[in-house]
Each structure stands twice: as structure tokens, then as C-alpha cells.
Design a protein around this motif. Structure first.
Motif, PDB file in Angstrom:
ATOM      1  N   UNK A  19       0.798  -1.212   0.000  1.00  0.00           N
ATOM      2  CA  UNK A  19       0.000   0.000   0.000  1.00  0.00           C
ATOM      3  C   UNK A  19       0.836   1.270   0.000  1.00  0.00           C
ATOM      4  N   UNK A  20       2.132   1.160   0.309  1.00  0.00           N
ATOM      5  CA  UNK A  20       2.980   2.346   0.311  1.00  0.00           C
ATOM      6  C   UNK A  20       3.422   2.748  -1.100  1.00  0.00           C
ATOM      7  N   UNK A  21       3.363   1.814  -2.043  1.00  0.00           N
ATOM      8  CA  UNK A  21       3.881   2.112  -3.375  1.00  0.00           C
ATOM      9  C   UNK A  21       3.141   3.269  -4.050  1.00  0.00           C
ATOM     10  N   UNK A  22       1.797   3.269  -4.100  1.00  0.00           N
ATOM     11  CA  UNK A  22       1.120   4.412  -4.726  1.00  0.00           C
ATOM     12  C   UNK A  22       1.377   5.731  -4.008  1.00  0.00           C
ATOM     13  N   UNK A  23       1.448   5.689  -2.656  1.00  0.00           N
ATOM     14  CA  UNK A  23       1.694   6.911  -1.901  1.00  0.00           C
ATOM     15  C   UNK A  23       3.095   7.456  -2.162  1.00  0.00           C
ATOM     16  N   UNK A  24       4.082   6.556  -2.212  1.00  0.00           N
ATOM     17  CA  UNK A  24       5.447   6.982  -2.506  1.00  0.00           C
ATOM     18  C   UNK A  24       5.531   7.576  -3.904  1.00  0.00           C
ATOM     19  N   UNK A  25       4.888   6.923  -4.865  1.00  0.00           N
ATOM     20  CA  UNK A  25       4.878   7.421  -6.237  1.00  0.00           C
ATOM     21  C   UNK A  25       4.248   8.802  -6.310  1.00  0.00           C
ATOM     22  N   UNK A  26       3.116   8.970  -5.638  1.00  0.00           N
ATOM     23  CA  UNK A  26       2.417  10.250  -5.675  1.00  0.00           C
ATOM     24  C   UNK A  26       3.241  11.342  -4.992  1.00  0.00           C
ATOM     25  N   UNK A 135       4.160  16.928 -21.160  1.00  0.00           N
ATOM     26  CA  UNK A 135       4.336  15.490 -20.955  1.00  0.00           C
ATOM     27  C   UNK A 135       4.297  15.138 -19.476  1.00  0.00           C
ATOM     28  N   UNK A 136       4.956  15.948 -18.657  1.00  0.00           N
ATOM     29  CA  UNK A 136       4.990  15.721 -17.213  1.00  0.00           C
ATOM     30  C   UNK A 136       3.600  15.851 -16.589  1.00  0.00           C
ATOM     31  N   UNK A 137       2.886  16.924 -16.935  1.00  0.00           N
ATOM     32  CA  UNK A 137       1.571  17.170 -16.348  1.00  0.00           C
ATOM     33  C   UNK A 137       0.588  16.078 -16.750  1.00  0.00           C
ATOM     34  N   UNK A 138       0.548  15.766 -18.042  1.00  0.00           N
ATOM     35  CA  UNK A 138      -0.403  14.768 -18.534  1.00  0.00           C
ATOM     36  C   UNK A 138      -0.142  13.412 -17.899  1.00  0.00           C
ATOM     37  N   UNK A 139       1.119  13.021 -17.809  1.00  0.00           N
ATOM     38  CA  UNK A 139       1.455  11.731 -17.214  1.00  0.00           C
ATOM     39  C   UNK A 139       1.149  11.710 -15.722  1.00  0.00           C
ATOM     40  N   UNK A 140       1.367  12.834 -15.037  1.00  0.00           N
ATOM     41  CA  UNK A 140       1.089  12.886 -13.602  1.00  0.00           C
ATOM     42  C   UNK A 140      -0.386  12.649 -13.320  1.00  0.00           C
ATOM     43  N   UNK A 141      -1.266  13.353 -14.039  1.00  0.00           N
ATOM     44  CA  UNK A 141      -2.698  13.173 -13.833  1.00  0.00           C
ATOM     45  C   UNK A 141      -3.133  11.754 -14.207  1.00  0.00           C
ATOM     46  N   UNK A 142      -2.526  11.188 -15.253  1.00  0.00           N
ATOM     47  CA  UNK A 142      -2.889   9.833 -15.653  1.00  0.00           C
ATOM     48  C   UNK A 142      -2.498   8.815 -14.577  1.00  0.00           C
ATOM     49  N   UNK A 143      -1.270   8.889 -14.078  1.00  0.00           N
ATOM     50  CA  UNK A 143      -0.798   7.950 -13.053  1.00  0.00           C
ATOM     51  C   UNK A 143      -1.618   8.113 -11.775  1.00  0.00           C
ATOM     52  N   UNK A 144      -1.918   9.364 -11.400  1.00  0.00           N
ATOM     53  CA  UNK A 144      -2.699   9.605 -10.189  1.00  0.00           C
ATOM     54  C   UNK A 144      -4.110   9.047 -10.323  1.00  0.00           C
ATOM     55  N   UNK A 145      -4.736   9.217 -11.501  1.00  0.00           N
ATOM     56  CA  UNK A 145      -6.090   8.708 -11.715  1.00  0.00           C
ATOM     57  C   UNK A 145      -6.129   7.190 -11.644  1.00  0.00           C
ATOM     58  N   UNK A 146      -5.114   6.536 -12.186  1.00  0.00           N
ATOM     59  CA  UNK A 146      -5.080   5.073 -12.215  1.00  0.00           C
ATOM     60  C   UNK A 146      -4.816   4.504 -10.822  1.00  0.00           C
ATOM     61  N   UNK A 147      -3.908   5.118 -10.070  1.00  0.00           N
ATOM     62  CA  UNK A 147      -3.524   4.586  -8.764  1.00  0.00           C
ATOM     63  C   UNK A 147      -4.509   4.935  -7.651  1.00  0.00           C
ATOM     64  N   UNK A 148      -5.302   6.006  -7.842  1.00  0.00           N
ATOM     65  CA  UNK A 148      -6.260   6.410  -6.808  1.00  0.00           C
ATOM     66  C   UNK A 148      -7.643   6.610  -7.428  1.00  0.00           C
ATOM     67  N   UNK A 149      -8.240   5.568  -7.981  1.00  0.00           N
ATOM     68  CA  UNK A 149      -9.526   5.736  -8.672  1.00  0.00           C
ATOM     69  C   UNK A 149     -10.668   6.127  -7.753  1.00  0.00           C
ATOM     70  N   UNK A 150     -10.566   5.815  -6.457  1.00  0.00           N
ATOM     71  CA  UNK A 150     -11.641   6.131  -5.521  1.00  0.00           C
ATOM     72  C   UNK A 150     -11.475   7.489  -4.852  1.00  0.00           C
ATOM     73  N   UNK A 151     -10.384   8.196  -5.145  1.00  0.00           N
ATOM     74  CA  UNK A 151     -10.102   9.478  -4.494  1.00  0.00           C
ATOM     75  C   UNK A 151      -9.635  10.503  -5.512  1.00  0.00           C
ATOM     76  N   UNK A 152     -10.324  10.552  -6.641  1.00  0.00           N
ATOM     77  CA  UNK A 152      -9.906  11.440  -7.721  1.00  0.00           C
ATOM     78  C   UNK A 152      -9.945  12.904  -7.279  1.00  0.00           C
ATOM     79  N   UNK A 153     -11.020  13.308  -6.591  1.00  0.00           N
ATOM     80  CA  UNK A 153     -11.127  14.696  -6.158  1.00  0.00           C
ATOM     81  C   UNK A 153     -10.023  15.095  -5.204  1.00  0.00           C
ATOM     82  N   UNK A 154      -9.719  14.214  -4.244  1.00  0.00           N
ATOM     83  CA  UNK A 154      -8.657  14.513  -3.272  1.00  0.00           C
ATOM     84  C   UNK A 154      -7.301  14.637  -3.952  1.00  0.00           C
TER      85      UNK A 154
END
Length: 453
Positions: A19-26, A135-154
Motif C-alpha cells: 500500500x505504500x507504493x502508490x503513496x510513494x509514487x504520488x 508530458x509531465x503534467x499529462x502523465x502525472x494526472x494519468x498515473x494519479x487517476x489510475x492509482x487512486x480511482x476512488x479518491x480522484x477529487x482529493x
């Protein structure tokens, strides 16, 4: 005693697995985006003075500063649509390296020959830097959306906080480092920070295999959703409201006989409040399931009223310009625009899922492309619109015309919103749970509750 190498290995496994992997990535992505946005907003305190010495006019200086936003607006949807063919991680890391290298190279531009060569090099470096930022912005939002699908707003709220902090810290760091070590030091320091983030991301951000769970769609299909259009226009209008006063605000503040340091502090009141309140709005939308459409309408309405008093407009004779009125309206803008942008992002995500898009890498890339494009269009059009309106109508009338502009999404989309609200109330009576799903695809990881729009 546990060997030191074994302890290091366990610590590494603890923070890079489970569970730490998505948080570390973000966390790494948030820090990287902070420095990238600092680089994008670095120029205003000192670059115009240096560019004038090289023979650049005010118009050229303005175009050099704003061309990055235009490039990001144009290429973000394209990057979002092709990202699934490779990996968001590849676009994210390569974007960091491009931004770091370009901002470092910009530190040597003062040695370029004056006139056309200097101007051409500035445009070339800023355009390439903008490609890396997109490229950085688009990839950041994509990775964040995929790793946190239940907390998109946060997640989007936190990323908006990072963006706001970057825009605040960039000019401050640039001006301070310029005074400390001359023209090149700001670019070398921040460029080095971005390159260090690129190396850290290369080592710690994992390569993930994302599964396509939805249908194959194109960006044209995504634009069939009125909700996507409403969200995109909401983002664009909010950021126009937030930047329309930027190019002329300092001149307006001179009537109050303020020191330059005080003027700089006034500039960061609105962005500062916005940056620290957006996570709250994102958490409220995700956890409390607050209806996002009323938040957008209320936020745009409050922002429009704030702009009327930002001048204040001449047709309110009882209200005269004052320093404290300006500070108050700045704070009001910071509070009211946070829910608009976070809710608009949520609308874009929800609209794509209603069209049958899954929680896969291609869908996330398309969504992030739309969000990035709308963001850059707003931050590009705002200062241009403010400068043109002020030149032809004066500052106070320019703010009034800005109010009219940001009301466009509510006027244009009000029939659709009314029809949608009536349909949702009807569906809620028929089916209490009212969870929207496509009949021809498996349930998504993040279901869309239609009654909350």
C-alpha cells in the motif's frame, strides 16, 4: 544485531511495496511537479529587464513568457491520446528531464547575441520546455487517476495545491536567487532540482502494467459528453478569472503608494489561499459525496461578484478603490475558485465513464490531456484578455467584462444541467442506489453516482 544492508533492504521493501507504493509514487510526483511549475513561473521578476538589454520589446517579452501555456494547450490532448501506446511513467520521467535540461540551458541565454538570435533562442528553449512540461503534467494526472480511482477529487486537489505553490514560489525564488548570484543562478539551481527529481523518479517510481478494461475510444468520442465540455469550460473560466488581472495589477496597486515588497505579498494572497484550500474541497467531494455541479455554479458566481469589486467597477459609485477592498477580493477569489476547478476535474472524469471509458491507462491519458489543455488555455487567455481589455476600456471596466466572460459556462450549459438534474431525480425515485453502469462492460473500479452531479 540486524546487518545494516539487511535493514536498508527491509526499509526499501517497506516503502516500495504494497500500500505504500502508490503513496510513494504520488509523493515523488508532487515534489517533481512543484519544481517544474516553479521553473515555468520563474521569469517575471528579472527576465524582462535582461531581455530589454538584448533588444526585446515588451510584446516579444510577453510572448516569450506566455508561449509555454499555448504550447501546453495544443499538445496536451495529443499526448493524452498516445500515452497508452507506451507508458505514463516514460512520459513522466522524460518530461522531467526535458524541463530540467531546458531550464538549465536558459541560464546561458544571456550570453547569446542581442536582437534576433537572442529572441529566437528564447522561443526555441521555451517551446521545448513546454513540451516537457505538457508530458509531465499529462502523465502525472494519468498515473494519479489510475492509482487512486476512488479518491480522484482529493488527488486532483493536492495536485492543484502543488501547482499553486509552484506559481507562488517560482517568482520569489527567481528574484531571490537573481539578487544573490545574477542571471544564471536561478536557472541552474531549479534546473538541478528538476534533474535530481528525474533521477529519483527513475529509481523509485515503479514500472506498472496497466490493463485496458474499457472500450477503445478516441478523444473525439470523449468530446461527445456535455459533462466533459462543462468541466473543461469550468476549468478554463476559473483560471481566466484567476489570471486576468496579472499583467495590470501591479500598476493598479501603485495608486496606494505601496512598497515593492508589499505589492509582491498582495500578489500571492489569492494563489496562497487557493493552494491551501483545494485539498479540502477534493476531500469533501470524495468523502462526503457533495454535488459538484452546484459547487461549480456557486464558485463561478462568487468569483464573478469578486471581480466586480476588484476594480471596483465604475457603475457601483458607493464603492471606491481601496487597498483593503483589494486584499479582501483577492482572498475571496482564492476561496471561491478552488471548488470550481476541483469539481470541474471531477466532471471530466465522470463524463468519460458515462461514455463507457474504463479505469485504464488510455482513458486516464485522455482525461489528463483534456484537463491539462483546459488549464493551459485559461492561464494563457487570462493575461492576454486582461491586457487587451485594460488597454481599450481601462482596468475597472476590464474586470467587469471578465465577470461576463466567466459566466459563459453557466449560461451555455444551463439547459443541459436542468435536464440532467430532472433525469437524475427521476432515476433516484426508480432506483434508490442509482449506481450508473454501462450494460455492455464490467463494473468499474470507481462507480459514478449520477445523483451527486
Amino acid at each position: 544485531m540486524v546487518p545494516l544492508s539487511s535493514a536498508k533492504q527491509r526499509l526499501h521493501e517497506h516503502f516500495t511495496s504494497g500500500r505504500w507504493k502508490p503513496l510513494l509514487t504520488f509523493g515523488i510526483m508532487a515534489v517533481s511537479n512543484l519544481f517544474a511549475w516553479c521553473c515555468l513561473s520563474l521569469l517575471p521578476p528579472f527576465f524582462p529587464l535582461e531581455a530589454q538589454k538584448k533588444g526585446a520589446s515588451w510584446t516579444i517579452i510577453g510572448l516569450i513568457s506566455s508561449c509555454s501555456e499555448l504550447v501546453i494547450f495544443l499538445v496536451s490532448p495529443l499526448l493524452g491520446s498516445v500515452m497508452h501506446a507506451s507508458s505514463p511513467r516514460y512520459f513522466y520521467i522524460s518530461g522531467l528531464w526535458i524541463v530540467g535540461i531546458c531550464i538549465t540551458v536558459f541560464g546561458w541565454i544571456d550570453h547569446a547575441p542581442a536582437g534576433t538570435p537572442f529572441i529566437a533562442i528564447c522561443f526555441a528553449v521555451r517551446i521545448v520546455e513546454a513540451l516537457g512540461t505538457a508530458s509531465l503534467i499529462t502523465a502525472t494526472f494519468a498515473i494519479a487517476t489510475i492509482n487512486f480511482p476512488d479518491n480522484v477529487g482529493t488527488v486532483y486537489g493536492i495536485l492543484e495545491t502543488v501547482t499553486g505553490c509552484g506559481f507562488m514560489l517560482g517568482p520569489a525564488m527567481g528574484g531571490g536567487l537573481y539578487e544573490l548570484g545574477g542571471y544564471s543562478l536561478p536557472f541552474w539551481v531549479l534546473g538541478g532540482c528538476v534533474l535530481a527529481c528525474g533521477a529519483l523518479s527513475l529509481a523509485l517510481v515503479p514500472s506498472q502494467t496497466y490493463e485496458d478494461k474499457g472500450k477503445r475510444h478516441s478523444s473525439v468520442t470523449l468530446l461527445r459528453s456535455p459533462l466533459v465540455w462543462f468541466g473543461a469550460f469550468g476549468i478554463e473560466s476559473a483560471l481566466i478569472c484567476f489570471t486576468i488581472w496579472n499583467p495590470v495589477f501591479a500598476d493598479y496597486l501603485t495608486q496606494f503608494n505601496l512598497r515593492h515588497g508589499v505589492i509582491a505579498l498582495v500578489f500571492i494572497i489569492g494563489p496562497g489561499i487557493y493552494s491551501f484550500t483545494t485539498p479540502f474541497w477534493g476531500l469533501l467531494i470524495d468523502k462526503k459525496q457533495v454535488p459538484v455541479t452546484p459547487l461549480i455554479v456557486a464558485g463561478l458566481t462568487c468569483s464573478g461578484i469578486s471581480l466586480l469589486f476588484f476594480g471596483p467597477v465604475p457603475f457601483i459609485p458607493a464603492v471606491a478603490p481601496s487597498f483593503w477592498l483589494t486584499v479582501t477580493t483577492q482572498a475571496s477569489l482564492g476561496v471561491s475558485l478552488g471548488p470550481v476547478i476541483v469539481s470541474s476535474m471531477k466532471c471530466v472524469v465522470t463524463g468519460t465513464r458515462e461514455l463507457g471509458f474504463g479505469d485504464d491507462v488510455k482513458s486516464a491519458g485522455l482525461v489528463s490531456g483534456i484537463v491539462g489543455s483546459a488549464t493551459s488555455l485559461g492561464t494563457f487567455c487570462g493575461p492576454v484578455l486582461g491586457g487587451v481589455l485594460t488597454e481599450y476600456f481601462g482596468y475597472r471596466y476590464a474586470m467587469a467584462l471578465g465577470t461576463v466572460w466567466i459566466m459563459v459556462p453557466m449560461v451555455c450549459f444551463s439547459p443541459y444541467l436542468c435536464i440532467r438534474a430532472r433525469r437524475d431525480r427521476s432515476d433516484a425515485k426508480k432506483q434508490p442506489n442509482d449506481v450508473y453502469q454501462q450494460d455492455d462492460q464490467p463494473p468499474m473500479e470507481l462507480t459514478t453516482v449520477r445523483t451527486h452531479l
